[in-house]
Motif scaffolding. Structure first.
Motif, short mmCIF file in Angstrom:
data_model
loop_
_atom_site.label_atom_id
_atom_site.label_comp_id
_atom_site.label_asym_id
_atom_site.label_seq_id
_atom_site.Cartn_x
_atom_site.Cartn_y
_atom_site.Cartn_z
N LEU A 190 25.72 39.93 1.92
CA LEU A 190 26.33 38.69 1.42
C LEU A 190 25.42 37.49 1.67
CD1 LEU A 190 30.04 39.23 2.50
CD2 LEU A 190 29.16 39.16 0.16
N ALA A 191 24.85 37.43 2.87
CA ALA A 191 23.98 36.29 3.21
C ALA A 191 22.77 36.22 2.30
CB ALA A 191 23.55 36.39 4.67
N PHE A 192 22.10 37.35 2.09
CA PHE A 192 20.89 37.33 1.28
C PHE A 192 21.17 37.25 -0.22
CE2 PHE A 192 19.12 38.79 5.30
CZ PHE A 192 18.05 37.92 5.40
N SER A 193 22.29 37.79 -0.66
CA SER A 193 22.61 37.68 -2.09
C SER A 193 22.95 36.23 -2.45
CB SER A 193 23.76 38.62 -2.47
OG SER A 193 24.96 38.24 -1.82
N VAL A 241 33.08 41.65 13.09
CA VAL A 241 31.77 41.05 13.27
C VAL A 241 31.72 39.74 12.51
CG1 VAL A 241 29.29 41.37 12.90
CG2 VAL A 241 30.71 43.33 13.53
N TRP A 242 31.21 38.70 13.15
CA TRP A 242 31.06 37.38 12.54
C TRP A 242 29.58 37.01 12.53
CZ3 TRP A 242 35.35 34.88 10.67
CH2 TRP A 242 36.57 35.38 11.06
N LEU A 243 29.08 36.59 11.37
CA LEU A 243 27.70 36.13 11.26
C LEU A 243 27.63 34.70 11.76
CD1 LEU A 243 24.81 36.65 10.27
CD2 LEU A 243 25.52 35.75 8.05
N LEU A 244 26.77 34.46 12.75
CA LEU A 244 26.62 33.13 13.31
C LEU A 244 25.54 32.32 12.61
CD1 LEU A 244 26.86 33.99 17.10
CD2 LEU A 244 28.67 33.13 15.60
N GLU A 245 24.37 32.96 12.41
CA GLU A 245 23.27 32.27 11.75
C GLU A 245 22.21 33.28 11.33
OE1 GLU A 245 21.13 29.59 14.27
OE2 GLU A 245 20.85 31.08 15.85
N VAL A 246 21.36 32.83 10.41
CA VAL A 246 20.20 33.60 9.98
C VAL A 246 18.96 32.80 10.38
CG1 VAL A 246 18.97 34.61 8.02
CG2 VAL A 246 21.48 34.60 8.04
N GLN A 259 28.61 48.98 9.41
CA GLN A 259 29.05 48.66 8.04
C GLN A 259 29.32 47.18 7.89
OE1 GLN A 259 32.39 51.24 7.25
NE2 GLN A 259 31.09 53.03 6.97
N GLN A 260 29.96 46.57 8.86
CA GLN A 260 30.24 45.14 8.80
C GLN A 260 28.94 44.33 8.82
OE1 GLN A 260 33.65 43.59 11.21
NE2 GLN A 260 33.67 45.71 11.98
N LEU A 261 28.00 44.71 9.70
CA LEU A 261 26.72 44.01 9.76
C LEU A 261 25.95 44.13 8.45
CD1 LEU A 261 25.56 44.97 13.35
CD2 LEU A 261 26.04 42.66 12.52
N CYS A 262 25.95 45.32 7.87
CA CYS A 262 25.26 45.51 6.60
C CYS A 262 25.89 44.67 5.50
CB CYS A 262 25.25 46.99 6.21
SG CYS A 262 24.16 48.00 7.22
N LEU A 295 20.22 49.50 4.52
CA LEU A 295 19.69 49.15 5.81
C LEU A 295 20.01 50.24 6.82
CD1 LEU A 295 20.79 45.43 6.10
CD2 LEU A 295 18.51 46.26 5.61
N ASP A 296 19.03 50.56 7.63
CA ASP A 296 19.24 51.54 8.68
C ASP A 296 18.79 50.96 10.01
OD1 ASP A 296 19.99 53.90 9.86
OD2 ASP A 296 18.07 54.88 9.46
N ILE A 297 19.11 49.71 10.24
CA ILE A 297 18.71 49.04 11.48
C ILE A 297 19.87 49.13 12.45
CG2 ILE A 297 17.98 46.85 12.48
CD1 ILE A 297 17.00 46.12 9.62
#
Length: 106
Positions: free
Chosen positions: A38-41, A75-80, A30-33, A1-3
């Protein structure tokens, strides 16, 4: 990912939040990637599989990941979001250069 673009949702008080900007910090990226991976896998086995109709058709989906950065830089993932509100006026407060990579990739 390069976003490397970030924006703030319109569900919060815009005037109280920091201005959206392009992410420059490599540790945050790096944390976001990693969180995205993890979320998509975790759900890849449930993704639609071909064959699609017509034969040359492909599946495309845009997701929005909401994350927050704590005081220690974690970084904490809140939701997708499977239907992010990127075209319904919710990004009017975001400068155009923040969205350039997303629009180009679509």
């Amino acid at each position: 990912l390069d976003i490397k673009a970030a924006h703030v949702s319109n569900s919060a008080k815009i005037k109280l939040l920091p201005k959206p900007e392009v992410i420059q910090d490599e540790s945050i990226m790096q944390q976001l990637c990693r969180l995205t991976q993890l979320a998509f896998s975790a759900v890849i086995d449930h993704a639609p599989r071909g064959p699609f109709t017509p034969k040359e058709a492909e599946l495309c989906q845009v997701f929005g990941l909401d994350a927050i950065l704590d005081a220690e830089g974690k970084v904490w993932l809140l939701e997708v979001n499977d239907y992010p509100a990127i075209a319904s006026g919710t990004m009017e407060h975001v400068e155009s250069h923040v969205c350039t990579n997303l629009v180009r990739d679509l």
